[in-house]
Design an enzyme around this catalytic site. Structure first.
Site, PDB file in Angstrom:
ATOM      1  N   GLY A  72       0.810  -1.212   0.000  1.00 17.43           N
ATOM      2  CA  GLY A  72       0.000   0.000   0.000  1.00 17.43           C
ATOM      3  C   GLY A  72       0.847   1.266   0.000  1.00 17.43           C
ATOM      4  O   GLY A  72       0.527   2.233  -0.690  1.00 17.43           O
ATOM      5  N   SER A 201      -3.551  -3.265  -0.456  1.00 20.85           N
ATOM      6  CA  SER A 201      -2.446  -4.045   0.093  1.00 20.85           C
ATOM      7  C   SER A 201      -2.936  -5.422   0.542  1.00 20.85           C
ATOM      8  O   SER A 201      -3.937  -5.528   1.257  1.00 20.85           O
ATOM      9  CB  SER A 201      -1.853  -3.289   1.284  1.00 20.85           C
ATOM     10  OG  SER A 201      -0.852  -4.068   1.886  1.00 20.85           O
ATOM     11  N   CYS A 326       2.304   2.587  13.263  1.00 24.07           N
ATOM     12  CA  CYS A 326       3.461   3.434  12.986  1.00 24.07           C
ATOM     13  C   CYS A 326       3.639   4.517  14.045  1.00 24.07           C
ATOM     14  O   CYS A 326       4.743   4.952  14.307  1.00 24.07           O
ATOM     15  CB  CYS A 326       3.323   4.098  11.620  1.00 24.07           C
ATOM     16  SG  CYS A 326       2.416   3.109  10.449  1.00 24.07           S
TER      17      CYS A 326
HETATM   18  C1  LIG Z   1      -1.558  -0.531   6.029  1.00 28.58           C
HETATM   19  C2  LIG Z   1      -1.922   0.711   5.338  1.00 28.58           C
HETATM   20  C3  LIG Z   1      -1.078   1.282   4.372  1.00 28.58           C
HETATM   21  C4  LIG Z   1       0.283   0.726   4.070  1.00 28.58           C
HETATM   22  O1  LIG Z   1       0.227  -0.512   3.401  1.00 28.58           O
HETATM   23  P1  LIG Z   1       1.531  -1.444   3.383  1.00 28.58           P
HETATM   24  O2  LIG Z   1       1.172  -2.542   2.448  1.00 28.58           O
HETATM   25  O3  LIG Z   1       1.741  -1.908   4.774  1.00 28.58           O
HETATM   26  O4  LIG Z   1       2.642  -0.599   2.851  1.00 28.58           O
HETATM   27  C5  LIG Z   1      -1.497   2.410   3.715  1.00 28.58           C
HETATM   28  N1  LIG Z   1      -2.698   2.961   3.976  1.00 28.58           N
HETATM   29  C6  LIG Z   1      -3.541   2.449   4.883  1.00 28.58           C
HETATM   30  C7  LIG Z   1      -4.855   3.089   5.121  1.00 28.58           C
HETATM   31  C8  LIG Z   1      -3.180   1.313   5.600  1.00 28.58           C
HETATM   32  O5  LIG Z   1      -4.007   0.814   6.508  1.00 28.58           O
END
Ligand SMILES: *Cc1c(COP(=O)(O)O)cnc(C)c1O
Length: 397
Positions: A72, A201, A326
């Site tokens: 994502g 993702s 995070c």
């Molecule tokens: C988890 C998340 C991401 C990041 O996705 P990754 O695959 O972990 O890099 C981005 N946006 C939202 C809303 C998320 O929940």
């Protein structure tokens, strides 16, 4: 008796059995490089394209609009940076987004701001939802991109993306939506949303970590973040992670295929959990009660510290979160909780429980039993709580 309850599905999910199986099978059997001309390579290439077509069809997109990324974050980065680059070429350097985006969006925007872009972050109401009217007011000739997430990762609120998509089309502005929390958990169709970009993702719906998709509508600009070979039509170099792509596809097919039943089941569990936790005095649900993800339960409790709450819950076998994964570990309270108007002290006392189809009613009962006890235990030791009780401080919630 301690029960193990995984209630942090917004951070990541357990891989589905079907996805693990697809991953192992592909890794073992289809190991050719899709760019190779021999049969082993071509077999991999055709599986890759099969996966692309399946994912496209699940989103209501065309296969050539699907770009595989490392997840994502990369998809968010690529969408925003691509639109910004075209914007700059055309002399349009304003981007409109929201105060509650994921850091993959916010930090990319911060980078662009340093490069001279004007970034407007729309506020949200106490319900955690942006107002389309605010967006309308922010849209002018200089805007090259609107980026509004579909569903928030901390408080689960669902944004009015269809109205936003319509507005962006009228104003001929590119629209990106971060749908990472939504895909596999609610209906997501790029035609209905009317977006030009969408990020998803795999690990948020039972697929592997490190794989995702950028949907980019045909004709919208896509610039590569990674240079190298000509994979992904020159938009994303690097040998494709076919086992992960296949596993993501299988997970997405399963998640989307069972959506009506899982949404019904998970929503019922969520509402039971919310009702149970609302019995805790001086606490409040974060975000709109109805326009929220089926699996999201987010609360603030006055007089406690979210981090201590998490550690004590962990001792009870409960995996939960406060704010986003995070921001946990940093002292700043969540930007999302501040955006819905929670003051610092209250925002620090947050708890996010995110459930999915793997959770059972027994687990919900366990959470309803244990969370209030742990909150009370912490309050009993808290000087802030004592001040509140003695009237030296005013309750906010
Ligand atoms: C988890 C998340 C991401 C990041 O996705 P990754 O695959 O972990 O890099 C981005 N946006 C939202 C809303 C998320 O929940």
């Amino acid at each position: 008796m301690i029960m193990n309850v995984y209630a942090d599905n917004a951070a990541t999910t357990k891989m589905r059995d079907s996805a693990v199986k697809a991953y192992a099978e592909t890794a073992q059997m289809i190991y050719g490089n899709p760019s190779s001309l021999h049969s082993a390579g071509q077999e991999a290439k055709s599986l890759l394209e099969e996966c692309r077509a399946s994912i496209a069809s699940l989103l209501g997109a065309q296969p050539k609009e699907i770009l595989f990324t490392s997840g994502g974050s990369e998809a968010d980065n690529q969408a925003i940076l691509s639109a910004a680059r075209l914007g700059k070429l055309r002399g349009k350097t304003k981007i409109v987004s929201t105060a509650i985006e994921h850091h993959a969006v916010l930090h990319t925007l911060k980078k662009l701001q340093k490069e001279g872009f004007e970034v407007v972050l729309l506020p949200v109401g106490t319900d955690g939802i942006v107002k389309v009217k605010d967006l309308e007011e922010a849209l002018d000739e200089n805007v090259c991109l609107v980026s509004v997430m579909l569903a928030n990762n901390e408080i689960g609120t669902i944004q009015p993306v269809e109205e936003i998509g319509k507005l962006c089309r009228e104003k001929k502005v590119l629209f990106h939506t971060d749908a990472v929390q939504a895909v596999g958990h609610m209906e997501v169709n790029v035609g209905k949303i009317g977006c030009d970009y969408l990020a998803l993702s795999a690990h948020k719906f039972g697929g592997p970590k490190g794989i995702g998709v950028l949907y980019a509508r045909q004709g919208s600009p896509v610039y590569s973040l990674i240079e190298g070979g000509a994979q992904e039509r020159g938009k994303r170099a690097g040998t494709e992670d076919l086992p992960a792509i296949r596993a993501m596809t299988v997970a997405m097919q399963e998640a989307v295929g069972s959506l009506p039943e899982t949404m019904k089941k998970v929503t019922a569990l969520r509402d039971k959990l919310i009702a149970g936790l609302e019995k805790i005095p001086h606490g409040a649900l974060n975000g709109d009660r109805v326009k929220r993800l089926a699996g999201n339960v987010s609360f603030c409790f006055e007089g406690i510290e979210g981090e201590s709450l998490l550690l004590l819950l962990d001792d009870k076998g409960i995996s939960a979160s406060s704010g986003s994964a995070c921001t946990s570990g940093s002292l700043d309270p969540s930007h999302v909780l501040l955006a819905i108007g929670r003051v610092h002290d209250v925002a620090h006392g947050s708890l996010r429980l995110t459930i999915n189809e793997n959770n059972t009613e027994e687990e919900i009962d366990y959470l309803i039993g244990e969370v209030p006890k742990v909150v009370q235990y912490l309050r009993d030791m808290s000087p802030v709580w004592r001040d509140l009780q003695e009237g030296k401080r005013q309750y906010i919630l």
